[in-house]
Motif scaffolding. Structure first.
Motif, PDB file in Angstrom:
ATOM      1  N   LEU A  53      19.441 -32.769  -0.766  1.00 44.60           N
ATOM      2  CA  LEU A  53      18.442 -33.753  -0.356  1.00 44.60           C
ATOM      3  C   LEU A  53      18.681 -34.228   1.073  1.00 44.60           C
ATOM      4  CD1 LEU A  53      16.194 -35.541  -1.905  1.00 44.60           C
ATOM      5  CD2 LEU A  53      17.900 -37.340  -1.798  1.00 44.60           C
ATOM      6  N   ALA A  55      17.059 -37.371   3.481  1.00 47.37           N
ATOM      7  CA  ALA A  55      16.119 -38.488   3.579  1.00 47.37           C
ATOM      8  C   ALA A  55      15.917 -38.854   5.049  1.00 47.37           C
ATOM      9  CB  ALA A  55      16.666 -39.703   2.823  1.00 47.37           C
ATOM     10  N   LYS A  59       8.485 -41.551   8.674  1.00 45.84           N
ATOM     11  CA  LYS A  59       7.674 -40.620   7.877  1.00 45.84           C
ATOM     12  C   LYS A  59       7.161 -39.440   8.686  1.00 45.84           C
ATOM     13  CE  LYS A  59       6.918 -43.419   4.001  1.00 45.84           C
ATOM     14  NZ  LYS A  59       6.320 -44.480   3.279  1.00 45.84           N
ATOM     15  N   ARG A  66      10.122 -31.172   7.564  1.00 41.53           N
ATOM     16  CA  ARG A  66       9.706 -30.381   6.393  1.00 41.53           C
ATOM     17  C   ARG A  66       9.132 -29.029   6.833  1.00 41.53           C
ATOM     18  NH1 ARG A  66       6.880 -34.666   3.858  1.00 41.53           N
ATOM     19  NH2 ARG A  66       8.703 -35.540   2.821  1.00 41.53           N
ATOM     20  N   LYS A  74      15.457 -30.602  -0.326  1.00 52.35           N
ATOM     21  CA  LYS A  74      14.256 -31.433  -0.503  1.00 52.35           C
ATOM     22  C   LYS A  74      14.247 -32.516   0.579  1.00 52.35           C
ATOM     23  CE  LYS A  74      12.443 -34.609  -3.989  1.00 52.35           C
ATOM     24  NZ  LYS A  74      12.846 -35.370  -5.176  1.00 52.35           N
ATOM     25  N   VAL A  76      12.807 -36.042   1.815  1.00 55.84           N
ATOM     26  CA  VAL A  76      12.107 -37.239   1.345  1.00 55.84           C
ATOM     27  C   VAL A  76      12.045 -38.239   2.502  1.00 55.84           C
ATOM     28  CG1 VAL A  76      12.653 -36.975  -1.114  1.00 55.84           C
ATOM     29  CG2 VAL A  76      14.292 -38.124   0.392  1.00 55.84           C
ATOM     30  N   SER A  77      11.240 -39.287   2.364  1.00 56.36           N
ATOM     31  CA  SER A  77      11.088 -40.187   3.511  1.00 56.36           C
ATOM     32  C   SER A  77      10.987 -41.642   3.092  1.00 56.36           C
ATOM     33  CB  SER A  77       9.846 -39.786   4.315  1.00 56.36           C
ATOM     34  OG  SER A  77       8.701 -40.014   3.537  1.00 56.36           O
ATOM     35  N   GLN A  80      12.106 -45.404   0.064  1.00 50.70           N
ATOM     36  CA  GLN A  80      12.239 -44.751  -1.238  1.00 50.70           C
ATOM     37  C   GLN A  80      13.129 -43.502  -1.123  1.00 50.70           C
ATOM     38  OE1 GLN A  80       8.353 -43.975  -2.774  1.00 50.70           O
ATOM     39  NE2 GLN A  80       9.171 -43.354  -4.770  1.00 50.70           N
ATOM     40  N   GLY A  81      12.972 -42.794  -0.009  1.00 49.60           N
ATOM     41  CA  GLY A  81      13.780 -41.598   0.235  1.00 49.60           C
ATOM     42  C   GLY A  81      15.255 -41.953   0.389  1.00 49.60           C
ATOM     43  N   GLU A  84      16.657 -42.664  -2.855  1.00 53.13           N
ATOM     44  CA  GLU A  84      16.886 -41.418  -3.591  1.00 53.13           C
ATOM     45  C   GLU A  84      18.226 -40.789  -3.159  1.00 53.13           C
ATOM     46  OE1 GLU A  84      14.350 -37.435  -4.499  1.00 53.13           O
ATOM     47  OE2 GLU A  84      13.158 -39.175  -3.905  1.00 53.13           O
TER      48      GLU A  84
END
Ligand code: NDP
Ligand code: MG
Length: 379
Positions: A53, A55, A59, A66, A74, A76-77, A80-81, A84
Motif C-alpha cells: 500500500l 498512501a 489527491k 496511480r 495499491k 490510496v489518498s 482515509q488513505g 488505511e
C-alpha cells in the motif's frame, strides 16, 4: 520478518527508516509507505520496497502516481488513505514520521488496530498525549520513542525501578543560534535557520530546533511517554549532541546514553526492540570527542522553551494551542511572512488569549486547533 508501515516515508525520518529496512532485508518488510506530494520519491520507494500500500495525502498527486505504477501496490489518498496505511493487516509496527499534528488521527487508529507505534511525530503527543497514552494502555500497545532523546531515556530506564527515578535530563544541541543575543536574532532568515550544526532534518523541525521549540515539544513528549511532571524534567544545552539524554535516580546516580548523532540508531532500536541488532551507524570514538560541555538554556532569548513548559503546566487545551500556533508561525516564517522573533511572540500572544479547557476527545483537540487558527488569522 517484521512488517512495518511508514507514515511519512518521503521525509527525513521516513527515508532513514527505509535505510534500516534496506540494511536488514531478511528481517524487515515494508508493507505500507506514505507521503504528501513527493510522488517521484514514492515511485522509487515502491519500485525498491514493493509495499502492498502507498498512501498519498494530496489527491491529485495520488492520481498522477496511480498512472505511473504498473505493479500490484495499491495507491490510496487523503486522510482515509493515511488511516488505511496506519491500520493495514499484517503490520506489526507503524512508524509515525509525518510532520505536525496531522499524525494524530492515524496514530490513534493504529493503536486501535493493536499496532506497536514507533513514534517520531512528537506533535501528536503534544496535542493528544492523554488520548494517545490512555488508548495505548487500553489496547496494551507499546509506544516506542524514535526521537533520539526519548530513545535515550527509554534505554536508561530499562532495568531500573520507575519509582527510583528523580528526574530526566533532556539534552539539546542549542540549535544553529546557540549563544546568540536577541539583537543577533533579528536578522535571521529561513535559509540561516534551516542549517543545523549536527542533524539533517525536515524543514519544520529544523526551525523548531533553531527557536528551541523542538526542545519544548520534547519536554511535553517526555511528560506523556514517561509520565513526568515539569519539576522532573530538566533541559541541558549540550552542543556536541553526543549524550542524547540522561536520567537521574534518587541515589544521585546518573545514567546516560551516548552515540554519534545519527537518527538511524534510535530508529533501528525502536524497530527491533527488545533486541539489539548490529550497528549500521558510525561508532563513537571517545578519543575523538575531546570534550562534552553543558550549559543552562537561555529562555529569555529563546522564549519557545519557556512557553512549552508554561503550556504543559496549564495542561488541557493549552499545549494544542502552543503546537498549532507554532505550526502556523513556522509556516509563515518559512514563507517569509514573519520574522524569526515573531514566532515566539505569535505563540505567546495566542496563548495569552486562550482559556484552557479539558481535552477528552479528538473533537476537543480539533476545536482548540481551529480556535488557534481563527485567532491567528484575526490578529
Ligand atoms: P519531513 O518534513 O522531512 O517529512 C515529513 C513527512 O510527512 C514527509 O513524508 C511528507 O510528505 C509527509 N507530510 C507532510 N505533510 C503532510 C500532510 N499534511 N499529510 C500527510 N503527510 C504529510 O519531516 P521529518 O522527517 O524531519 O520529521 C517527521 C517527524 O519526526 C516530525 O514530527 C519531527 O518532529 C519528528 N522528528 C524528526 C527528526 C529528524 O531528525 N528529522 C528527529 C526526531 C523527531 P512529502 O515529502 O510528500 O511532503
Ligand atoms: Mg529530538
Amino acid at each position: 520478518m517484521k512488517n512495518i508501515s511508514i507514515l511519512g516515508s518521503t521525509g527525513s525520518i521516513g527515508t532513514q527508516t527505509l535505510e534500516i529496512a534496506r540494511a536488514f532485508p531478511d528481517k524487515i518488510h515494508v508493507s505500507a509507505i506514505s507521503g504528501n506530494h513527493n510522488i517521484d520519491l514514492l515511485e522509487k520507494q515502491i519500485d525498491e520496497f514493493k509495499p502492498e500500500l502507498c498512501a498519498v495525502m494530496d489527491k491529485s498527486s495520488a492520481e498522477r502516481l496511480r498512472k505511473r505504477i504498473s505493479g500490484p501496490t495499491k495507491i490510496v489518498s487523503g486522510m482515509q488513505g493515511l488511516e488505511e496505511a496506519a491500520t493495514i493487516n499484517g503490520v506489526e509496527i507503524v512508524v509515525t514520521a509525518v510532520s505536525g499534528m496531522i499524525g494524530l488521527i492515524p496514530t490513534l487508529e493504529a493503536i486501535k488496530s493493536k499496532k506497536t507505534i514507533a513514534l517520531a511525530n512528537k506533535e501528536t503527543l503534544v496535542a493528544g498525549g492523554n488520548l494517545v497514552m490512555s488508548l495505548a494502555r487500553k489496547y496494551n500497545v507499546d509506544i516506542l520513542p524514535v526521537d533520539s532523546e526519548h530513545g535515550a531515556i527509554f534505554q536508561c530506564l530499562l532495568g531500573n525501578k520507575r519509582q527510583e527515578l528523580s528526574k530526566i535530563i533532556l539534552t539539546a544541541s542549542g540549535g544553529p543560534f546557540f549563544a546568540k543575543t536577541r539583537e543577533e536574532l533579528l536578522a535571521i532568515t529561513p535559509e540561516m535557520a534551516l542549517k543545523h550544526p549536527n542533524w539533517e532534518m525536515g524543514k519544520k523541525i529544523s526551525i523548531d530546533s533553531a527557536t528551541l521549540m523542538n526542545k519544548g515539544l520534547e519536554v511535553i513528549e517526555a511528560k506523556w511517554l514517561f509520565n513526568l511532571e515539569a519539576e522532573n524534567i530538566e533541559v541541558v544545552i549540550h552542543p556536541q549532541s553526543i549524550i542524547h539524554s540522561a536520567v537521574e535516580f534518587i541515589d544521585h546516580s546518573i545514567i546516560a546514553q551516548l552515540s554519534c548523532p545519527d537518527m538511524k540508531l534510535p530508529i533501528q532500536y525502536a524497530l527491533f526492540y527488545p533486541e539489539r541488532m548490529p550497528g549500521t551507524t558510525q561508532k563513537l570514538d571517545l578519543f575523538k570527542v575531546h570534550s562534552l560541555t553543558f550549559e543552562k538554556p537561555d529562555t529569555q532569548t529563546f522564549r519557545c522553551l519557556k512557553l512549552a513548559f508554561d503550556a504543559m503546566i496549564v495542561g488541557g487545551s493549552m499545549p494544542v494551542v502552543l503546537n498549532k500556533a507554532n505550526e502556523m508561525a513556522v509556516d509563515m516564517f518559512l514563507n517569509k511572512e514573519i520574522s524569526f522573533l515573531a514566532i515566539p511572540k505569535m505563540i505567546e500572544n495566542t496563548m495569552l488569549r486562550h482559556q484552557a479547557s479539558p481535552i477528552n476527545s479528538v473533537a476537543d483537540i480539533l476545536e482548540a486547533a481551529a480556535w488557534t487558527e481563527r485567532e491567528i488569522k484575526r490578529a
